[in-house]
Design a protein around this motif. Structure first.
Motif, PDB file in Angstrom:
ATOM      1  N   ASN A  13       0.876  -1.170   0.000  1.00  0.00           N
ATOM      2  CA  ASN A  13       0.000   0.000   0.000  1.00  0.00           C
ATOM      3  C   ASN A  13       0.914   1.219   0.000  1.00  0.00           C
ATOM      4  O   ASN A  13       1.487   1.567   1.019  1.00  0.00           O
ATOM      5  CB  ASN A  13      -0.890  -0.034   1.255  1.00  0.00           C
ATOM      6  CG  ASN A  13      -1.719   1.233   1.410  1.00  0.00           C
ATOM      7  OD1 ASN A  13      -1.796   2.048   0.492  1.00  0.00           O
ATOM      8  ND2 ASN A  13      -2.329   1.404   2.571  1.00  0.00           N
ATOM      9  N   LYS A  15       0.207   4.227  -0.269  1.00  0.00           N
ATOM     10  CA  LYS A  15      -0.415   5.423   0.311  1.00  0.00           C
ATOM     11  C   LYS A  15      -0.161   6.630  -0.619  1.00  0.00           C
ATOM     12  O   LYS A  15      -0.131   6.455  -1.829  1.00  0.00           O
ATOM     13  CB  LYS A  15       0.084   5.646   1.736  1.00  0.00           C
ATOM     14  CG  LYS A  15      -0.078   4.360   2.569  1.00  0.00           C
ATOM     15  CD  LYS A  15       0.049   4.575   4.035  1.00  0.00           C
ATOM     16  CE  LYS A  15      -0.136   3.229   4.737  1.00  0.00           C
ATOM     17  NZ  LYS A  15      -0.165   3.328   6.184  1.00  0.00           N
ATOM     18  N   GLU A 104      -7.009   4.832   7.503  1.00  0.00           N
ATOM     19  CA  GLU A 104      -6.750   6.254   7.215  1.00  0.00           C
ATOM     20  C   GLU A 104      -7.938   6.892   6.493  1.00  0.00           C
ATOM     21  O   GLU A 104      -8.226   8.071   6.686  1.00  0.00           O
ATOM     22  CB  GLU A 104      -5.441   6.393   6.416  1.00  0.00           C
ATOM     23  CG  GLU A 104      -4.232   6.151   7.319  1.00  0.00           C
ATOM     24  CD  GLU A 104      -3.014   5.573   6.621  1.00  0.00           C
ATOM     25  OE1 GLU A 104      -2.906   5.645   5.386  1.00  0.00           O
ATOM     26  OE2 GLU A 104      -2.151   5.023   7.340  1.00  0.00           O
ATOM     27  N   GLU A 174      -5.904  -4.876  10.359  1.00  0.00           N
ATOM     28  CA  GLU A 174      -4.915  -3.825  10.580  1.00  0.00           C
ATOM     29  C   GLU A 174      -5.222  -3.077  11.875  1.00  0.00           C
ATOM     30  O   GLU A 174      -6.005  -2.114  11.874  1.00  0.00           O
ATOM     31  CB  GLU A 174      -4.929  -2.832   9.415  1.00  0.00           C
ATOM     32  CG  GLU A 174      -4.537  -3.446   8.090  1.00  0.00           C
ATOM     33  CD  GLU A 174      -3.827  -2.443   7.204  1.00  0.00           C
ATOM     34  OE1 GLU A 174      -2.727  -2.756   6.748  1.00  0.00           O
ATOM     35  OE2 GLU A 174      -4.350  -1.345   6.995  1.00  0.00           O
ATOM     36  N   ALA A 178      -0.945  -0.037  15.199  1.00  0.00           N
ATOM     37  CA  ALA A 178       0.276  -0.644  14.653  1.00  0.00           C
ATOM     38  C   ALA A 178       0.642  -0.073  13.290  1.00  0.00           C
ATOM     39  O   ALA A 178       1.708  -0.371  12.760  1.00  0.00           O
ATOM     40  CB  ALA A 178       0.101  -2.156  14.546  1.00  0.00           C
ATOM     41  N   ILE A 179      -0.242   0.756  12.715  1.00  0.00           N
ATOM     42  CA  ILE A 179      -0.011   1.246  11.353  1.00  0.00           C
ATOM     43  C   ILE A 179       0.965   2.407  11.359  1.00  0.00           C
ATOM     44  O   ILE A 179       0.714   3.440  11.985  1.00  0.00           O
ATOM     45  CB  ILE A 179      -1.338   1.662  10.686  1.00  0.00           C
ATOM     46  CG1 ILE A 179      -2.223   0.431  10.486  1.00  0.00           C
ATOM     47  CG2 ILE A 179      -1.071   2.353   9.349  1.00  0.00           C
ATOM     48  CD1 ILE A 179      -3.588   0.746   9.918  1.00  0.00           C
ATOM     49  N   SER A 220       2.917  -2.214  10.284  1.00  0.00           N
ATOM     50  CA  SER A 220       4.357  -2.321  10.514  1.00  0.00           C
ATOM     51  C   SER A 220       4.907  -3.711  10.224  1.00  0.00           C
ATOM     52  O   SER A 220       5.826  -4.179  10.897  1.00  0.00           O
ATOM     53  CB  SER A 220       4.719  -1.866  11.936  1.00  0.00           C
ATOM     54  OG  SER A 220       4.325  -0.516  12.131  1.00  0.00           O
ATOM     55  N   ILE A 240       1.124  -4.059   3.320  1.00  0.00           N
ATOM     56  CA  ILE A 240       2.374  -3.469   3.773  1.00  0.00           C
ATOM     57  C   ILE A 240       2.488  -2.028   3.304  1.00  0.00           C
ATOM     58  O   ILE A 240       2.464  -1.758   2.098  1.00  0.00           O
ATOM     59  CB  ILE A 240       3.563  -4.304   3.243  1.00  0.00           C
ATOM     60  CG1 ILE A 240       3.467  -5.732   3.799  1.00  0.00           C
ATOM     61  CG2 ILE A 240       4.885  -3.680   3.641  1.00  0.00           C
ATOM     62  CD1 ILE A 240       3.357  -6.778   2.744  1.00  0.00           C
TER      63      ILE A 240
HETATM   64  P1  PGA Z   1       2.456   0.199   7.624  1.00  0.00           P
HETATM   65  O1  PGA Z   1       1.033   0.436   6.930  1.00  0.00           O
HETATM   66  O2  PGA Z   1       2.997  -1.094   7.070  1.00  0.00           O
HETATM   67  O3  PGA Z   1       3.266   1.386   7.242  1.00  0.00           O
HETATM   68  O4  PGA Z   1       2.202   0.108   9.099  1.00  0.00           O
HETATM   69  C1  PGA Z   1       0.156  -0.640   6.705  1.00  0.00           C
HETATM   70  C2  PGA Z   1      -1.123  -0.117   6.093  1.00  0.00           C
HETATM   71  O5  PGA Z   1      -1.571   0.964   6.490  1.00  0.00           O
HETATM   72  O6  PGA Z   1      -1.709  -0.769   5.226  1.00  0.00           O
END
Ligand code: PGA
Length: 259
Positions: A13, A15, A104, A174, A178-179, A220, A240
């Motif tokens: 991902n 983003k 998000e 998710e 932890a994100i 993460s 990820i």
């Molecule tokens: P991250 O994001 O691996 O940076 O924690 C995961 C996600 O938001 O899908």
């Protein structure tokens, strides 16, 4: 079902990173590295890119075996919905997957469980595969309601989704805390909540259908912790974020998933 029979999906991902000028370079790097990976037919590797980079990514990834997705999708195919992108547009641009209900989107853009459901239904009807995200915030975890909350999010997201459509559905667990924080759920905790998701799916579709469902962990996930997370009985892949922006790290996770 034996875990080894389930489809594994490793999805990056990106983003709000990688515009149409940066995407061809990075996607070509990924494609080049992926060419050297020993493939497993049961493992799908995908990158979910910004809308504006879908076309560029499709061209750069063509023939690589890496699948392409977007990070959201609207519930209508066309019309007066300023700023939105439809399932049909994404298919035209070469996307196969769409992430839906990322935390998000829920947190910063007011997306609701009902909207997640509408987007999922439209995306599936339009021939996209969906990665539906569920997960608790830290305060919800502290309140001890993780399992109920995740079960509720799942049930609301899947309202009206027929069992026959489940082959196009991936669920991503998710935990919001932890994100992007570097804090990963322990493998046991991730595996446990993915088990809650599978049991909830069983309550909706029966045990056999739920056993075939692909459930990712996200939050993460990185090259160092991927193998342990992916070894959990109910974890069938990863979504990820940060680590998917580093080709070496993303490919290390991809390699960890190949059985
Ligand atoms: P991250 O994001 O691996 O940076 O924690 C995961 C996600 O938001 O899908």
């Amino acid at each position: 079902m034996d875990k080894s029979k389930r489809r594994v999906v490793i999805a990056g991902n990106w983003k709000m990173n990688m515009g149409p000028a940066e995407t061809p370079v990075y996607a070509a790097t990924l494609a080049g590295m992926y060419a050297g990976v020993k493939k497993d037919a049961a493992v799908d590797v995908a990158v979910c890119v910004p809308f504006i980079s879908v076309t560029a990514a499709a061209a750069a990834l063509e023939g690589s075996g890496i699948k392409l997705g977007a990070q959201n999708v609207h519930w209508e195919n066309k019309g007066a919905f300023t700023g939105e992108v439809s399932p049909s547009m994404l298919r035209q641009a070469g996307a196969e997957y769409a992430i839906i209900g990322h935390s998000e989107r829920r947190q910063y853009f007011g997306e609701t469980d009902a909207g997640v459901n509408r987007r999922a239904l439209a995306a599936l009807a339009g021939g996209l595969k969906v990665i539906i995200c569920v997960g608790e915030r830290e305060d919800e975890r502290d309140a001890g309601i993780t399992d109920e909350l995740v079960a509720m999010q799942l049930k609301l997201a899947l309202r009206g989704v027929a069992e026959a459509q489940l082959s196009g559905v991936v669920i991503a667990y998710e935990p919001v805390w932890a994100i992007g924080t570097g804090r990963t759920a322990t493998a046991e905790e991730a595996g446990r909540v993915c088990g809650v998701i599978r049991r909830t799916a069983a309550s909706l579709y029966g045990k056999a259908a739920a056993e075939g469902l692909t459930i990712q962990y996200g939050g993460s996930m990185n090259a160092a912790n991927a193998a342990e997370l992916l070894a959990q009985r109910d974890v069938d892949g990863g979504l990820i974020g940060g680590a998917s922006l580093k080709a070496e790290d993303f490919m290390a996770i991809v390699r960890a998933a190949m059985r």
